[in-house]
Enzyme design. Sequence first.
Site, PDB file in Angstrom:
ATOM      1  N   CYS A  39       0.852  -1.174   0.000  1.00  0.00           N
ATOM      2  CA  CYS A  39       0.000   0.000   0.000  1.00  0.00           C
ATOM      3  C   CYS A  39       0.891   1.228   0.000  1.00  0.00           C
ATOM      4  O   CYS A  39       2.071   1.148   0.311  1.00  0.00           O
ATOM      5  CB  CYS A  39      -0.869   0.000   1.249  1.00  0.00           C
ATOM      6  SG  CYS A  39      -1.675  -1.572   1.522  1.00  0.00           S
ATOM      7  N   ARG A  94       1.516   1.539  -6.008  1.00  0.00           N
ATOM      8  CA  ARG A  94       1.798   0.561  -4.957  1.00  0.00           C
ATOM      9  C   ARG A  94       0.555  -0.202  -4.519  1.00  0.00           C
ATOM     10  O   ARG A  94       0.628  -1.148  -3.751  1.00  0.00           O
ATOM     11  CB  ARG A  94       2.393   1.260  -3.730  1.00  0.00           C
ATOM     12  CG  ARG A  94       3.723   1.904  -3.991  1.00  0.00           C
ATOM     13  CD  ARG A  94       4.220   2.567  -2.743  1.00  0.00           C
ATOM     14  NE  ARG A  94       4.680   1.582  -1.789  1.00  0.00           N
ATOM     15  CZ  ARG A  94       5.959   1.259  -1.617  1.00  0.00           C
ATOM     16  NH1 ARG A  94       6.885   1.860  -2.308  1.00  0.00           N
ATOM     17  NH2 ARG A  94       6.316   0.344  -0.749  1.00  0.00           N
ATOM     18  N   TRP A  98      -3.806  -2.066  -1.284  1.00  0.00           N
ATOM     19  CA  TRP A  98      -3.828  -3.320  -2.048  1.00  0.00           C
ATOM     20  C   TRP A  98      -4.309  -4.367  -1.048  1.00  0.00           C
ATOM     21  O   TRP A  98      -3.619  -4.671  -0.076  1.00  0.00           O
ATOM     22  CB  TRP A  98      -2.444  -3.671  -2.571  1.00  0.00           C
ATOM     23  CG  TRP A  98      -2.454  -4.847  -3.486  1.00  0.00           C
ATOM     24  CD1 TRP A  98      -2.714  -4.839  -4.838  1.00  0.00           C
ATOM     25  CD2 TRP A  98      -2.190  -6.217  -3.147  1.00  0.00           C
ATOM     26  NE1 TRP A  98      -2.636  -6.109  -5.337  1.00  0.00           N
ATOM     27  CE2 TRP A  98      -2.315  -6.981  -4.331  1.00  0.00           C
ATOM     28  CE3 TRP A  98      -1.861  -6.882  -1.964  1.00  0.00           C
ATOM     29  CZ2 TRP A  98      -2.128  -8.351  -4.380  1.00  0.00           C
ATOM     30  CZ3 TRP A  98      -1.688  -8.255  -2.002  1.00  0.00           C
ATOM     31  CH2 TRP A  98      -1.816  -8.979  -3.200  1.00  0.00           C
ATOM     32  N   ASN A 104       0.640  -0.059   6.280  1.00  0.00           N
ATOM     33  CA  ASN A 104       1.115  -0.865   5.161  1.00  0.00           C
ATOM     34  C   ASN A 104       1.805  -2.068   5.775  1.00  0.00           C
ATOM     35  O   ASN A 104       2.692  -1.909   6.611  1.00  0.00           O
ATOM     36  CB  ASN A 104       2.105  -0.032   4.324  1.00  0.00           C
ATOM     37  CG  ASN A 104       2.729  -0.830   3.202  1.00  0.00           C
ATOM     38  OD1 ASN A 104       2.225  -1.881   2.813  1.00  0.00           O
ATOM     39  ND2 ASN A 104       3.836  -0.330   2.671  1.00  0.00           N
ATOM     40  N   GLY A 105       1.389  -3.277   5.379  1.00  0.00           N
ATOM     41  CA  GLY A 105       2.003  -4.483   5.930  1.00  0.00           C
ATOM     42  C   GLY A 105       0.927  -5.471   6.334  1.00  0.00           C
ATOM     43  O   GLY A 105      -0.257  -5.285   6.017  1.00  0.00           O
ATOM     44  N   GLU A 125      10.158 -13.913 -19.752  1.00  0.00           N
ATOM     45  CA  GLU A 125       9.870 -12.537 -19.338  1.00  0.00           C
ATOM     46  C   GLU A 125       8.807 -11.923 -20.264  1.00  0.00           C
ATOM     47  O   GLU A 125       7.885 -11.236 -19.812  1.00  0.00           O
ATOM     48  CB  GLU A 125      11.166 -11.711 -19.350  1.00  0.00           C
ATOM     49  CG  GLU A 125      11.022 -10.217 -19.161  1.00  0.00           C
ATOM     50  CD  GLU A 125      10.242  -9.814 -17.926  1.00  0.00           C
ATOM     51  OE1 GLU A 125       9.993 -10.646 -17.050  1.00  0.00           O
ATOM     52  OE2 GLU A 125       9.826  -8.632 -17.867  1.00  0.00           O
ATOM     53  N   LYS A 152       5.156 -10.391 -19.155  1.00  0.00           N
ATOM     54  CA  LYS A 152       4.755  -9.004 -19.459  1.00  0.00           C
ATOM     55  C   LYS A 152       3.423  -8.988 -20.184  1.00  0.00           C
ATOM     56  O   LYS A 152       2.530  -8.219 -19.866  1.00  0.00           O
ATOM     57  CB  LYS A 152       5.857  -8.362 -20.315  1.00  0.00           C
ATOM     58  CG  LYS A 152       6.063  -6.935 -20.140  1.00  0.00           C
ATOM     59  CD  LYS A 152       6.900  -6.515 -18.964  1.00  0.00           C
ATOM     60  CE  LYS A 152       6.778  -7.320 -17.724  1.00  0.00           C
ATOM     61  NZ  LYS A 152       7.758  -7.109 -16.729  1.00  0.00           N
ATOM     62  N   GLU A 189       0.478 -10.058 -17.838  1.00  0.00           N
ATOM     63  CA  GLU A 189       0.126  -9.211 -16.691  1.00  0.00           C
ATOM     64  C   GLU A 189      -0.586  -7.931 -17.096  1.00  0.00           C
ATOM     65  O   GLU A 189      -1.357  -7.390 -16.317  1.00  0.00           O
ATOM     66  CB  GLU A 189       1.324  -8.926 -15.781  1.00  0.00           C
ATOM     67  CG  GLU A 189       2.321  -7.944 -16.297  1.00  0.00           C
ATOM     68  CD  GLU A 189       3.457  -7.673 -15.315  1.00  0.00           C
ATOM     69  OE1 GLU A 189       3.191  -7.493 -14.132  1.00  0.00           O
ATOM     70  OE2 GLU A 189       4.615  -7.638 -15.754  1.00  0.00           O
ATOM     71  N   LYS A 194       2.812  -2.604  -7.401  1.00  0.00           N
ATOM     72  CA  LYS A 194       4.270  -2.582  -7.425  1.00  0.00           C
ATOM     73  C   LYS A 194       4.735  -2.890  -6.006  1.00  0.00           C
ATOM     74  O   LYS A 194       4.074  -2.513  -5.051  1.00  0.00           O
ATOM     75  CB  LYS A 194       4.691  -1.163  -7.816  1.00  0.00           C
ATOM     76  CG  LYS A 194       6.095  -1.035  -8.291  1.00  0.00           C
ATOM     77  CD  LYS A 194       6.177  -1.285  -9.771  1.00  0.00           C
ATOM     78  CE  LYS A 194       7.568  -1.112 -10.305  1.00  0.00           C
ATOM     79  NZ  LYS A 194       7.685  -1.801 -11.605  1.00  0.00           N
TER      80      LYS A 194
HETATM   81  C1  F6R Z   1       6.439  -7.896 -13.308  1.00  0.00           C
HETATM   82  C2  F6R Z   1       7.080  -7.469 -12.075  1.00  0.00           C
HETATM   83  C3  F6R Z   1       7.165  -8.432 -10.963  1.00  0.00           C
HETATM   84  C4  F6R Z   1       8.384  -8.156 -10.070  1.00  0.00           C
HETATM   85  C5  F6R Z   1       8.339  -9.057  -8.838  1.00  0.00           C
HETATM   86  C6  F6R Z   1       9.557  -8.866  -7.982  1.00  0.00           C
HETATM   87  O1  F6R Z   1       6.435  -6.899 -14.275  1.00  0.00           O
HETATM   88  O2  F6R Z   1       7.467  -6.338 -11.935  1.00  0.00           O
HETATM   89  O3  F6R Z   1       7.171  -9.752 -11.412  1.00  0.00           O
HETATM   90  O4  F6R Z   1       9.540  -8.387 -10.802  1.00  0.00           O
HETATM   91  O5  F6R Z   1       7.189  -8.767  -8.104  1.00  0.00           O
HETATM   92  O6  F6R Z   1       9.648  -7.553  -7.541  1.00  0.00           O
HETATM   93  P1  F6R Z   1      11.023  -6.925  -7.101  1.00  0.00           P
HETATM   94  O7  F6R Z   1      11.899  -6.895  -8.315  1.00  0.00           O
HETATM   95  O8  F6R Z   1      10.676  -5.562  -6.618  1.00  0.00           O
HETATM   96  O9  F6R Z   1      11.583  -7.813  -6.049  1.00  0.00           O
END
Ligand code: F6R
Length: 593
Positions: free
Chosen positions: A2, A27, A75, A101-102, A470, A474, A477, A588
């Site tokens: 979040c 986020r 989230w 957040n958590g 990859e 992409k 998602e 994210k």
């Molecule tokens: C997909 C994507 C995710 C992140 C994954 C790990 O586009 O971004 O698959 O790669 O959640 O996140 P990080 O790299 O922040 O550990």
Amino acid sequence: MCGIVGFIGNKNAKEVILNGLSRLEYRGYDSAGLSLFNSRYRVFDVFKDEGRVQKLIDSTKESQFSNIGIGHTRWATHGKVNKENSHPHYSQTRRFIIVHNGVIENYQQLKDQYLKNSSFVSETDTEVIAQLIETFSQTLNVETAITTTLKLLHGSYALLILDSNDPEKIYAAKYKSPLIIGKGDAGITIASDLMALVGYSTDYHALDDKTFIVARPDNIRLFNLNNESLDFHFKPIELDDSDTTKGEYAHFMMKEVHEQPSVVRRILTNYFDKDASLIKPEIIDQIKSSDRIFILAAGTSMHAGLIGKQMIEKMSSIPVEVHIASEFAYHQPLLSKKPFFILVTQSGETADLRACLVNIKDQNYPILTITNVPTSTLAREASYALELFAGPEIAVASTKAYVAQVTVLSLLAYELSSKNIDIKKELSIAATSIENFLASENIREHVRNLLTRRNCFFIGRGLDYFVGLEAALKLKEISYIQTEGFAAGELKHGTIALIEDKTPVIAIISDPKINGNTRSNLKEVQARGASTLIISTRDLAYPDDDVILDPVHPLLTPLITVVPTQLIAYYAALERSYDIDKPRNLAKSVTVE
Ligand code: F6R
């Protein structure tokens, strides 16, 4: 996952918080909420609902000036996406208002043990925190009520707390989830991400675990959970508006795809002083003295890790294993005698990786975190960290961070090797190749003709296979087309049964060793009706290939072959009018396991 933002100072808190929440919306975007002080009735008003920050902006248009407030984008983890479960949450008498957040793992136990007589309005773990603080504040002063509560929590938290009885203070605390304090002329801003501070703060302090702060408009104090006073370590904020806005692009994802050549170049600038590497010799020595490298990561970062494995093994002959973080954390494989761990993570906050880090640290093994966020938990808790220098990545679908991860891993592989390639020159060639492709691409047209079905396959061999994984992630998602990345030779062992008339199959070909083999696999799927698209490098291209890229060093091909696949995903989502930067169900920075 979040986003949280709080402000206290001499400005309208609503403006700072709503701007911050808009920047942090990537986020988490299931719901948004805000609490502001209402000086007329001497209470904190709470505005919240499911939906995006824009809805919150509309619903708070009429609210009056308040110099203090806290806000949140959610989230969902505990409880459905609805108004009741949105943050801020409040205690029973509405004295304490909090955003979180958590995840609090023992919330049910705490409820049963301490809060039998409290009534709850939400299904969240967060509400328990507010109720506990209120319960303890009946016998303790507020600061002790908060620290007593914090000591009982198992899990992770970044928290902002308001007390209606003392509306001149924000309390903030963190454990495992990030929290940054910013100061500037306007006042104090506290947020889960530096981006929310841009424009309001000049300096920041990243809060350590198990510390908490008490912020007033003109003064801010830092403590540990035993109420002992600690010192701040403020640093200047180096981000500006261009890092947090889309500029000339319609979406952050497109902006970030186009930034990739400059990201590769920025990494070279930051990792070399003339020809001397700036990677600490200590890191290289420690890896060289290990007998095996374990790369741990999730999602896109794991795909970058697979490329890293090939590069390190081919350049240095040190064996490398790549593991999915969420699996490694609870099913640790047999380790070698002297392992070295590399955590690859854009955000540096991924909870699955943190679970791995805790285990590895317990076993006293060295850890290197490769991350885009040097202030992140995983950067700070590892033995060493290397920064990606990709700049903030805001689109949920990772693009430039992947390219940065592959670039930094190539530098690491190079430093571990006998250095018989000119890595700086080869990476510069790769940056130019990406640039040339982006200047003349016609991917949208291909996407219109090709992606007409609910499924799709990417095939390739070796590094091209890893890029296919990859590419598939992409595409699925952001366009919600069910996509698989497949080792081209493996398709005929079962999955070829799914190929029917017009099934899209996209091949990546950048390795002379397997050019012929992958093309034979393409013939096999074409014979069964598949519609195909071929991405190749010019040295290997056939005249009818659809996307032809300037060739680069054989170990760096992932840097260029991935780029057309990012655009395939982008245009597929655009054609379907989906929210490209904020795909459904995602966020994210995945800070829950
Ligand atoms: C997909 C994507 C995710 C992140 C994954 C790990 O586009 O971004 O698959 O790669 O959640 O996140 P990080 O790299 O922040 O550990």
